[in-house]
Design a protein around this motif. Structure first.
Motif, mmCIF file in Angstrom:
data_model
loop_
_atom_site.group_PDB
_atom_site.id
_atom_site.type_symbol
_atom_site.label_atom_id
_atom_site.label_comp_id
_atom_site.label_asym_id
_atom_site.label_seq_id
_atom_site.Cartn_x
_atom_site.Cartn_y
_atom_site.Cartn_z
ATOM 1 N N ILE A 120 1.003 -1.165 0.118
ATOM 2 C CA ILE A 120 0.050 -0.057 0.127
ATOM 3 C C ILE A 120 0.810 1.289 -0.222
ATOM 4 C CG2 ILE A 120 -1.658 1.191 1.249
ATOM 5 C CD1 ILE A 120 -2.987 -1.222 1.972
ATOM 6 N N GLY A 121 2.059 1.105 0.736
ATOM 7 C CA GLY A 121 2.865 2.238 1.074
ATOM 8 C C GLY A 121 3.546 2.606 -0.447
ATOM 9 N N LEU A 122 3.794 1.694 -1.189
ATOM 10 C CA LEU A 122 4.635 1.698 -2.622
ATOM 11 C C LEU A 122 3.683 2.391 -3.523
ATOM 12 C CD1 LEU A 122 6.552 -1.575 -2.978
ATOM 13 C CD2 LEU A 122 7.388 0.815 -3.339
ATOM 14 N N MET A 123 2.389 1.717 -3.418
ATOM 15 C CA MET A 123 1.264 1.959 -4.445
ATOM 16 C C MET A 123 0.819 3.709 -4.200
ATOM 17 S SD MET A 123 -1.268 -1.077 -4.894
ATOM 18 C CE MET A 123 -0.697 -2.263 -6.035
ATOM 19 N N THR A 124 0.817 4.007 -3.105
ATOM 20 C CA THR A 124 -0.071 5.425 -2.766
ATOM 21 C C THR A 124 1.218 6.312 -2.740
ATOM 22 O OG1 THR A 124 0.241 4.688 -0.379
ATOM 23 C CG2 THR A 124 -2.073 4.636 -1.285
ATOM 24 N N SER A 125 2.442 6.079 -2.483
ATOM 25 C CA SER A 125 3.662 6.999 -2.791
ATOM 26 C C SER A 125 3.900 7.049 -4.247
ATOM 27 C CB SER A 125 4.867 6.694 -1.593
ATOM 28 O OG SER A 125 4.834 5.651 -1.740
ATOM 29 N N ASP A 148 -5.429 -1.498 -12.600
ATOM 30 C CA ASP A 148 -6.558 -1.979 -12.421
ATOM 31 C C ASP A 148 -7.355 -1.253 -11.429
ATOM 32 O OD1 ASP A 148 -5.906 -4.105 -14.192
ATOM 33 O OD2 ASP A 148 -5.644 -5.524 -12.673
ATOM 34 N N LEU A 149 -6.899 -1.025 -10.234
ATOM 35 C CA LEU A 149 -7.450 -0.233 -9.038
ATOM 36 C C LEU A 149 -7.854 1.113 -9.575
ATOM 37 C CD1 LEU A 149 -5.256 -0.987 -6.061
ATOM 38 C CD2 LEU A 149 -7.494 -1.203 -6.236
ATOM 39 N N GLN A 150 -7.014 1.828 -10.321
ATOM 40 C CA GLN A 150 -7.426 3.065 -10.898
ATOM 41 C C GLN A 150 -8.738 3.189 -11.624
ATOM 42 O OE1 GLN A 150 -3.401 4.324 -11.770
ATOM 43 N NE2 GLN A 150 -3.293 5.733 -9.974
ATOM 44 N N GLU A 151 -8.824 1.943 -12.604
ATOM 45 C CA GLU A 151 -9.886 1.871 -13.469
ATOM 46 C C GLU A 151 -11.066 1.822 -12.756
ATOM 47 O OE1 GLU A 151 -7.174 0.505 -17.086
ATOM 48 O OE2 GLU A 151 -8.835 -1.071 -16.303
ATOM 49 N N GLU A 152 -11.161 0.917 -11.656
ATOM 50 C CA GLU A 152 -12.128 0.493 -10.911
ATOM 51 C C GLU A 152 -12.735 1.873 -10.187
ATOM 52 O OE1 GLU A 152 -14.277 -1.976 -10.267
ATOM 53 O OE2 GLU A 152 -13.102 -2.926 -11.746
ATOM 54 N N LEU A 153 -11.611 2.454 -9.830
ATOM 55 C CA LEU A 153 -12.000 3.834 -8.960
ATOM 56 C C LEU A 153 -12.421 5.001 -9.400
ATOM 57 C CD1 LEU A 153 -8.936 3.425 -6.446
ATOM 58 C CD2 LEU A 153 -11.025 3.163 -5.975
ATOM 59 N N GLU A 154 -12.275 4.980 -10.763
ATOM 60 C CA GLU A 154 -12.617 6.188 -11.692
ATOM 61 C C GLU A 154 -11.821 7.316 -11.094
ATOM 62 O OE1 GLU A 154 -16.722 5.894 -12.393
ATOM 63 O OE2 GLU A 154 -16.357 4.072 -13.814
ATOM 64 N N ASP A 155 -12.519 8.246 -10.449
ATOM 65 C CA ASP A 155 -11.990 9.613 -10.146
ATOM 66 C C ASP A 155 -11.538 9.503 -8.898
ATOM 67 O OD1 ASP A 155 -12.169 10.500 -12.701
ATOM 68 O OD2 ASP A 155 -13.872 11.396 -12.452
ATOM 69 N N VAL A 156 -11.856 8.534 -7.701
ATOM 70 C CA VAL A 156 -11.336 8.717 -6.556
ATOM 71 C C VAL A 156 -9.900 8.379 -6.506
ATOM 72 C CG1 VAL A 156 -11.870 7.549 -4.312
ATOM 73 C CG2 VAL A 156 -13.755 7.579 -6.189
ATOM 74 N N ILE A 164 -7.616 3.468 0.895
ATOM 75 C CA ILE A 164 -6.615 2.794 1.576
ATOM 76 C C ILE A 164 -7.082 1.928 2.782
ATOM 77 C CG2 ILE A 164 -4.792 3.043 3.251
ATOM 78 C CD1 ILE A 164 -3.837 5.729 1.496
ATOM 79 N N GLN A 165 -8.305 2.080 3.164
ATOM 80 C CA GLN A 165 -8.696 1.355 4.301
ATOM 81 C C GLN A 165 -9.168 -0.055 3.788
ATOM 82 O OE1 GLN A 165 -11.364 3.807 6.280
ATOM 83 N NE2 GLN A 165 -10.033 4.173 8.141
ATOM 84 N N TRP A 166 -10.097 0.271 2.435
ATOM 85 C CA TRP A 166 -10.741 -0.892 1.703
ATOM 86 C C TRP A 166 -9.490 -1.789 1.100
ATOM 87 C CZ3 TRP A 166 -9.726 -2.304 -3.197
ATOM 88 C CH2 TRP A 166 -10.528 -3.453 -3.930
ATOM 89 N N LEU A 167 -8.394 -0.990 0.818
ATOM 90 C CA LEU A 167 -7.464 -2.024 0.285
ATOM 91 C C LEU A 167 -6.777 -2.778 1.072
ATOM 92 C CD1 LEU A 167 -5.790 -2.332 -2.529
ATOM 93 C CD2 LEU A 167 -4.585 -0.432 -2.067
ATOM 94 N N LEU A 171 -6.464 -6.597 0.830
ATOM 95 C CA LEU A 171 -5.276 -7.555 0.650
ATOM 96 C C LEU A 171 -5.072 -8.567 1.828
ATOM 97 C CD1 LEU A 171 -2.538 -4.705 -0.324
ATOM 98 C CD2 LEU A 171 -3.687 -6.455 -1.888
ATOM 99 N N ALA A 172 -5.242 -8.178 3.125
ATOM 100 C CA ALA A 172 -5.338 -8.932 4.168
ATOM 101 C C ALA A 172 -6.015 -10.232 3.994
ATOM 102 C CB ALA A 172 -5.615 -8.363 5.367
ATOM 103 N N GLU A 173 -7.561 -10.058 3.526
ATOM 104 C CA GLU A 173 -8.392 -11.180 3.220
ATOM 105 C C GLU A 173 -7.744 -11.759 2.155
ATOM 106 O OE1 GLU A 173 -12.704 -10.747 1.877
ATOM 107 O OE2 GLU A 173 -12.387 -9.591 3.705
#
Ligand SMILES: Nc1ncnc2c1ncn2[C@@H]1O[C@H](COP(=O)(O)OP(=O)(O)OP(=O)(O)O)[C@@H](O)[C@H]1O
Ligand SMILES: [Mg+2]
Length: 180
Positions: A120-125, A148-156, A164-167, A171-173
């Motif tokens: 998550i740190g790598l992706m978000t930074s 893939d995530l950005q396509e799902e999230l569109e403008d978020v 980040i909380q969802w991710l 990932l943990a699950e």
């Protein structure tokens, strides 16, 4: 280094510094063959042959503030300590692939560490880099990528707290489900 996730962060940071636009991180817990592997592939600027020849030596670095690069030598040492290997191939202008192996149940193999927050740190930074993360436990695998995530999230934005909380939960699950 005490944790494998720290090695992964260190090696992926090399790829970021090399200007990669795509980084693929593959972690494989192959318990059947008693092998822990992780591979990191990037399309960054590549490593010139003279540096590649001595890269496992701690005095090889393109850093200017200090003369020793430690990421690769430390990983190499840990792989060998765990009866495994570190292999790096690279082509200038094309990119770099690093493959590492350690014996899974070796007494000296470091624990996985916090891989979820590392990814998550790598992706978000590094939002503009497409980071792929694939994790396998024996033949069970899951895969996710920034793109893939950005396509799902569109403008978020990927960096928003709710994403980040969802991710983190996702990932943990997903990691837990690999083991069942
Ligand atoms: N993926 C890569 N693409 C291009 N060059 C790389 C890559 N990985 C490593 N290098 C080169 O190899 C050198 C040694 O890497 P290493 O990770 O061992 O040390 P460092 O990154 O310089 O320092 P540290 O990891 O201790 O912060 C780097 O300085 C860089 O020049
Ligand atoms: Mg490094």
């Amino acid at each position: 280094m005490k944790e494998l996730s720290m090695h992964i962060l260190d090696i992926a940071t090399n790829s970021v510094r090399a200007g990669a636009s795509r980084i693929l991180i593959t972690v494989s817990e192959d318990v059947i063959n008693n092998e822990f592997r992780f591979d990191i592939e990037d399309n960054g600027k590549g490593i010139p042959d003279d540096i590649l020849d001595t890269i496992k030596n701690p005095f090889t670095t393109s850093r200017t503030l200090r003369k020793v690069g430690l990421g690769i030598p430390l990983l190499d040492e840990n792989c060998r300590l765990c009866d495994g290997f570190l292999e790096i191939t690279s082509k200038v202008g094309k990119g770099t692939t690093l493959k590492s192996m350690m014996v899974y149940n070796h007494i000296d193999r470091p624990p996985m560490g916090d891989i979820v927050n590392t990814i998550i740190g790598l992706m978000t930074s590094n939002e503009t880099i497409d980071i792929g993360y694939k994790h396998c436990y024996n033949d069970n695998c899951f895969e996710i990528s920034t793109k893939d995530l950005q396509e799902e999230l569109e403008d978020v934005p990927l960096t928003s707290v709710s994403v980040i909380q969802w991710l983190r939960a996702f990932l943990a699950e997903s990691l837990e489900e690999l083991r069942v």
